[in-house]
Design a protein around this motif. Structure first.
Motif, PDB file in Angstrom:
ATOM      1  N   UNK A  56       7.198 -13.221  -9.414  1.00  0.00           N
ATOM      2  CA  UNK A  56       8.631 -12.939  -9.574  1.00  0.00           C
ATOM      3  C   UNK A  56       9.383 -12.630  -8.295  1.00  0.00           C
ATOM      4  N   UNK A  57       8.726 -12.663  -7.136  1.00  0.00           N
ATOM      5  CA  UNK A  57       9.390 -12.237  -5.898  1.00  0.00           C
ATOM      6  C   UNK A  57       9.460 -13.357  -4.864  1.00  0.00           C
ATOM      7  N   UNK A  58       9.568 -14.579  -5.332  1.00  0.00           N
ATOM      8  CA  UNK A  58       9.621 -15.718  -4.427  1.00  0.00           C
ATOM      9  C   UNK A  58       8.296 -16.443  -4.378  1.00  0.00           C
ATOM     10  N   UNK A  59       8.080 -17.301  -3.381  1.00  0.00           N
ATOM     11  CA  UNK A  59       6.801 -18.022  -3.279  1.00  0.00           C
ATOM     12  C   UNK A  59       5.644 -17.045  -3.094  1.00  0.00           C
ATOM     13  N   UNK A  60       4.566 -17.273  -3.836  1.00  0.00           N
ATOM     14  CA  UNK A  60       3.411 -16.389  -3.692  1.00  0.00           C
ATOM     15  C   UNK A  60       2.816 -16.586  -2.300  1.00  0.00           C
ATOM     16  N   UNK A  61       2.562 -15.482  -1.558  1.00  0.00           N
ATOM     17  CA  UNK A  61       2.244 -15.627  -0.129  1.00  0.00           C
ATOM     18  C   UNK A  61       0.814 -16.024   0.183  1.00  0.00           C
ATOM     19  N   UNK A  62      -0.080 -16.054  -0.801  1.00  0.00           N
ATOM     20  CA  UNK A  62      -1.485 -16.325  -0.520  1.00  0.00           C
ATOM     21  C   UNK A  62      -1.980 -17.527  -1.320  1.00  0.00           C
ATOM     22  N   UNK A  63      -2.933 -18.297  -0.771  1.00  0.00           N
ATOM     23  CA  UNK A  63      -3.506 -19.427  -1.514  1.00  0.00           C
ATOM     24  C   UNK A  63      -4.460 -18.943  -2.601  1.00  0.00           C
ATOM     25  N   UNK A  64      -4.799 -19.839  -3.512  1.00  0.00           N
ATOM     26  CA  UNK A  64      -5.680 -19.459  -4.615  1.00  0.00           C
ATOM     27  C   UNK A  64      -7.065 -19.012  -4.146  1.00  0.00           C
ATOM     28  N   UNK A  65      -7.536 -19.533  -3.020  1.00  0.00           N
ATOM     29  CA  UNK A  65      -8.876 -19.180  -2.571  1.00  0.00           C
ATOM     30  C   UNK A  65      -8.905 -17.942  -1.674  1.00  0.00           C
ATOM     31  N   UNK A  66      -7.812 -17.173  -1.674  1.00  0.00           N
ATOM     32  CA  UNK A  66      -7.768 -15.961  -0.866  1.00  0.00           C
ATOM     33  C   UNK A  66      -8.759 -14.925  -1.408  1.00  0.00           C
ATOM     34  N   UNK A  67      -9.510 -14.228  -0.546  1.00  0.00           N
ATOM     35  CA  UNK A  67     -10.467 -13.220  -1.030  1.00  0.00           C
ATOM     36  C   UNK A  67      -9.775 -11.894  -1.339  1.00  0.00           C
ATOM     37  N   UNK A  68      -9.698 -11.544  -2.610  1.00  0.00           N
ATOM     38  CA  UNK A  68      -9.118 -10.272  -3.025  1.00  0.00           C
ATOM     39  C   UNK A  68     -10.252  -9.275  -3.210  1.00  0.00           C
ATOM     40  N   UNK A  69     -10.435  -8.398  -2.227  1.00  0.00           N
ATOM     41  CA  UNK A  69     -11.512  -7.414  -2.295  1.00  0.00           C
ATOM     42  C   UNK A  69     -11.219  -6.390  -3.387  1.00  0.00           C
ATOM     43  N   UNK A  70     -12.261  -5.956  -4.088  1.00  0.00           N
ATOM     44  CA  UNK A  70     -12.072  -4.921  -5.113  1.00  0.00           C
ATOM     45  C   UNK A  70     -11.734  -3.612  -4.398  1.00  0.00           C
ATOM     46  N   UNK A  71     -10.573  -3.020  -4.680  1.00  0.00           N
ATOM     47  CA  UNK A  71     -10.087  -1.917  -3.850  1.00  0.00           C
ATOM     48  C   UNK A  71     -10.968  -0.668  -3.838  1.00  0.00           C
ATOM     49  N   UNK A  72     -11.446  -0.224  -4.990  1.00  0.00           N
ATOM     50  CA  UNK A  72     -12.218   1.017  -5.008  1.00  0.00           C
ATOM     51  C   UNK A  72     -13.520   0.850  -4.232  1.00  0.00           C
ATOM     52  N   UNK A  73     -14.165  -0.301  -4.384  1.00  0.00           N
ATOM     53  CA  UNK A  73     -15.404  -0.554  -3.649  1.00  0.00           C
ATOM     54  C   UNK A  73     -15.140  -0.596  -2.148  1.00  0.00           C
ATOM     55  N   UNK A  74     -14.097  -1.318  -1.735  1.00  0.00           N
ATOM     56  CA  UNK A  74     -13.823  -1.436  -0.307  1.00  0.00           C
ATOM     57  C   UNK A  74     -13.360  -0.103   0.282  1.00  0.00           C
ATOM     58  N   UNK A  75     -12.556   0.646  -0.447  1.00  0.00           N
ATOM     59  CA  UNK A  75     -12.131   1.950   0.043  1.00  0.00           C
ATOM     60  C   UNK A  75     -13.309   2.907   0.197  1.00  0.00           C
ATOM     61  N   UNK A  76     -14.332   2.744  -0.627  1.00  0.00           N
ATOM     62  CA  UNK A  76     -15.529   3.574  -0.466  1.00  0.00           C
ATOM     63  C   UNK A  76     -16.202   3.293   0.870  1.00  0.00           C
ATOM     64  N   UNK A  77     -16.238   2.020   1.271  1.00  0.00           N
ATOM     65  CA  UNK A  77     -16.808   1.677   2.576  1.00  0.00           C
ATOM     66  C   UNK A  77     -15.931   2.220   3.700  1.00  0.00           C
ATOM     67  N   UNK A  78     -14.620   2.111   3.544  1.00  0.00           N
ATOM     68  CA  UNK A  78     -13.704   2.621   4.560  1.00  0.00           C
ATOM     69  C   UNK A  78     -13.822   4.141   4.680  1.00  0.00           C
ATOM     70  N   UNK A  79     -14.060   4.809   3.559  1.00  0.00           N
ATOM     71  CA  UNK A  79     -14.219   6.264   3.580  1.00  0.00           C
ATOM     72  C   UNK A  79     -15.354   6.685   4.504  1.00  0.00           C
ATOM     73  N   UNK A  80     -16.422   5.887   4.539  1.00  0.00           N
ATOM     74  CA  UNK A  80     -17.574   6.224   5.367  1.00  0.00           C
ATOM     75  C   UNK A  80     -17.348   5.883   6.840  1.00  0.00           C
ATOM     76  N   UNK A  81     -16.424   4.969   7.121  1.00  0.00           N
ATOM     77  CA  UNK A  81     -16.154   4.565   8.502  1.00  0.00           C
ATOM     78  C   UNK A  81     -15.071   5.403   9.156  1.00  0.00           C
ATOM     79  N   UNK A  82     -14.356   6.211   8.377  1.00  0.00           N
ATOM     80  CA  UNK A  82     -13.235   6.998   8.889  1.00  0.00           C
ATOM     81  C   UNK A  82     -13.407   8.460   8.517  1.00  0.00           C
ATOM     82  N   UNK A  83     -12.532   9.291   9.068  1.00  0.00           N
ATOM     83  CA  UNK A  83     -12.631  10.730   8.825  1.00  0.00           C
ATOM     84  C   UNK A  83     -11.352  11.342   8.270  1.00  0.00           C
ATOM     85  N   UNK A  84     -10.214  10.726   8.550  1.00  0.00           N
ATOM     86  CA  UNK A  84      -8.945  11.392   8.262  1.00  0.00           C
ATOM     87  C   UNK A  84      -7.969  10.571   7.427  1.00  0.00           C
ATOM     88  N   UNK A  85      -7.941   9.247   7.581  1.00  0.00           N
ATOM     89  CA  UNK A  85      -6.891   8.442   6.953  1.00  0.00           C
ATOM     90  C   UNK A  85      -6.938   8.546   5.438  1.00  0.00           C
TER      91      UNK A  85
END
Length: 303
Positions: A56-85
């Motif tokens: 609904x917001x214009x042309x979709x900006x990503x192609x169909x084969x774009x990798x959409x990472x599962x957010x909770x899983x990826x944020x868990x990895x980021x949690x271990x690589x960072x301390x404050x964000x």
């Protein structure tokens, strides 16, 4: 008057600046954190149908084969690589997850990160994604609100009870509890009268869908009034927004001009500015230059 402003990175496509290696991108976030980034944000699609023309917001900006990472899983990895964000989404399509499972995932992430979760929820835009997930498209807004109520109950009480339209239970236990007494929840929904009430009744902040500053200012004013009507401090309203990417004389996205748009957003009441390295950088060096400018921008606004 100067006030505390946060700056964050939208991580969609960040791995393309690191040769497609998502692990290298995650490791680099420790550098971005050290320079001065306050948060990182992930976008969600569980699956994608091919009807991208329905975006609904214009042309979709990503192609169909774009990798959409599962957010909770990826944020868990980021949690271990960072301390404050802060670990954020904009948005997590919450109705695609069972309410009690979503509550457990977010509580677990909050514990793993030492209390750094600030979750952004929404209902998405593609009906095919709901159909593939076995979730009804109709009633999705009500389902999202029930999920918030279920999560708050499970994060607070053991045993917990809840009786809603789609979820009902008595004497249910869900551990661990989050580290934070109240995980901040922001909703990425349009500021209609009904949605303003949803945010004021159930959430802590708003994620504007578009970058139009006058519309954002109007939405913030209405939300602050709604907070006050409910006895909530209007100054506690959190608003995270992405400024419109401005182009330079060469026709390419220009960071300085984009930050001028960000400054207008802050004047309108936005409390956190988010930018996507993918829009402004081509490699790690470019990403770090962006982070340095964001940190300087924050310093110019913060007491």
């Amino acid at each position: 008057m100067k006030r505390d402003i946060r700056v964050s990175l939208g991580l969609i496509g960040l791995e393309t600046l690191f040769g497609g290696d998502i692990r290298a991108a995650i490791d680099w976030l420790a550098v971005a954190e050290e320079i001065g980034i306050d948060g990182v944000t992930l976008t969600d699609h569980v699956v994608m149908g091919e009807a991208l023309e329905n975006y609904p917001y214009g042309p979709f900006p990503m192609p169909l084969d774009w990798p959409w990472w599962e957010p909770i899983a990826l944020l868990s990895a980021i949690a271990q690589a960072t301390k404050r964000v802060r670990l954020q989404t904009a948005i997590l399509i919450s109705p695609l997850r069972p309410a009690v499972l979503l509550a457990k995932q977010l509580a677990t992430l909050d514990v793993l990160s030492g209390g750094r979760v600030s979750i952004g929820l929404g209902v998405g835009w593609q009906k095919e994604e709901y159909e593939a997930s076995g979730v009804p498209w109709e009633g999705r807004f009500g389902l999202m609100i029930e999920q918030i109520e279920v999560a708050r109950a499970l994060w607070r009480d053991a045993p917990a009870a809840y009786h809603g339209r789609t979820v009902s239970f008595d004497r249910i236990h869900s551990r661990p509890f989050p580290v934070q007494q109240r995980i901040p929840i922001m909703l990425g929904i349009a500021p209609s009268e009904r949605n303003v009430a949803r945010i004021a009744d159930h959430a802590d902040g708003w994620l504007p869908i578009q970058a139009d500053v006058p519309s954002i200012a109007e939405g913030i004013a209405r939300l602050r009034d709604a907070f006050a009507e409910r006895g909530r401090d209007p100054a506690s309203l959190m608003v995270r927004a992405v400024p419109r990417a401005a182009k330079g004389d060469n026709g390419r996205p220009n960071m300085d001009r984009t930050l001028d748009n960000a400054r207008a957003m802050v004047e309108a009441g936005v409390t956190e500015i988010e930018l996507f390295p993918l829009h402004f950088a081509r490699d790690r060096a470019g990403a770090e230059a962006l982070v340095e400018k964001l940190a300087a921008f924050k310093a110019s606004l913060t007491p």
